[in-house]
Design an enzyme around this catalytic site. Sequence first.
Site, short mmCIF file in Angstrom:
data_model
loop_
_atom_site.label_atom_id
_atom_site.label_comp_id
_atom_site.label_asym_id
_atom_site.label_seq_id
_atom_site.Cartn_x
_atom_site.Cartn_y
_atom_site.Cartn_z
N SER A 192 20.76 12.00 58.50
CA SER A 192 20.50 13.35 58.00
C SER A 192 19.05 13.68 58.30
CB SER A 192 20.74 13.41 56.49
OG SER A 192 20.24 14.62 55.95
N GLY A 245 36.42 9.61 58.61
CA GLY A 245 36.17 10.99 58.18
C GLY A 245 36.64 11.98 59.22
N ALA A 272 20.14 6.72 51.50
CA ALA A 272 21.27 6.06 52.15
C ALA A 272 21.26 6.31 53.66
CB ALA A 272 22.59 6.55 51.54
N LYS A 273 20.96 7.54 54.04
CA LYS A 273 20.95 7.87 55.47
C LYS A 273 19.76 7.22 56.17
CE LYS A 273 24.67 10.36 55.77
NZ LYS A 273 25.83 9.83 56.54
N ASP A 320 39.83 4.54 52.64
CA ASP A 320 38.57 4.64 51.89
C ASP A 320 37.59 3.71 52.60
OD1 ASP A 320 36.44 4.39 50.18
OD2 ASP A 320 37.64 4.01 48.38
N VAL A 321 36.51 4.26 53.17
CA VAL A 321 35.61 3.43 53.97
C VAL A 321 34.83 2.42 53.14
CG1 VAL A 321 35.37 5.04 55.90
CG2 VAL A 321 33.84 5.24 53.90
N TYR A 364 21.14 10.50 48.66
CA TYR A 364 21.76 10.76 49.96
C TYR A 364 20.79 10.45 51.10
CZ TYR A 364 24.23 13.29 53.67
OH TYR A 364 24.87 13.63 54.84
#
Length: 276
Positions: free
Chosen positions: A145, A12, A161-162, A63-64, A158
Site C-alpha cells: 500500500s 482474492g 502489515a503492508k 480463507d488465506v 494496515y
Amino acid sequence: MLLKDQVAIITGGAKGMGEATAKMFAAEGAKVVIADLDKIGADALVEAITAKGGTARTYNKVDVTNKEDLQQTVDSTIKDFGQIDILVNCAGGTFGGGNGNSDNLNMDDWEKTMQLNLNGTLNPILAVLPQMKKCNFGRIINFSSMGAFDAYTVVLHYHAAKGAVESLTHNLAFELAPKGINVNVISPGPIMTPFWEELLPTGDERTQFFDQLSAKEVPMQRMGTADDIAGVCLFLSSKLSNFVTGQKIYVGGGMGNILSHNSTFLMTSENNMVNK
C-alpha cells in the site's frame, strides 16, 4: 498470448483487482484458479471466463489465513493442471472501519489485520513454493500500500502489515532468485474497487470524493482502475519481466514517485509569482 500454458492461482480473485487480473490472465492464455473466501463470486467468475473460451477453476472456499484451505486448492490445481507457475496475492483488507490511529486503534483489529494481510500473503507462498522449486520456475506477486512508507492517512495496523509484506517480498526475492522464482510487490494508489464500498457507499458523495482526491493527489489526476493493476500483474507474470525480481512497482498514476501539480505550492494558483 503472453501466458499461454501457464497456471496461475489468484487469491482474492473473485472481485476487484483480483477479478480483473484473472480475466486478463485468462485472455492471455493462462489457466486461472480463483482462491477466495467468496465462493459464490468465484464460481460466477469461473463461469464468465469459461463462457469467453478461457480456462478457470475454483475448488473450495479459501480463507488465506487457513493453511488447510490453501493446501486443498494447491493440491487440486496440481491434480488438474500438473503445475503452478504464478501466484498473485490479491487477498487483503482492514478491520475497524476508519479507526487505526494511536488514539483509537483496537488491538483485536490489529491482530486480524496482520493475520489477513501478512500471514495471508505468506501462507499461499509457502503452499505453492514446493511445486515452484521443483520446477525451478515461478512468479509471485504481492500487494503493498502507498501508506506503508509514504503515509497519506493513518491506518497503523494496515500500513504496518503492508510494510511487512514489502520486507517479506524482498527477502524471498533474495532467497529464491537462484531458483528461477521471481518475487515482486505492487503498491497501488487510489484504485476504484469494491474496497471503497466499505468506506463510502456508491453515490454522488463518493464520486465527488474520488474527483477531489485524484485532482489533489494523483499526478495523472484520475482514479486508477482494476485493469491498471491487472496490466502490471501481467507484466510481472510474463517473460517480459524475466530479469525483474525484488522490485516494488508503484501503480498510482505517478504517486510514490512524483508529486501532483495540485499538491505543490509552486505549481498551483496559490503561487501568484508563477500565475500572474
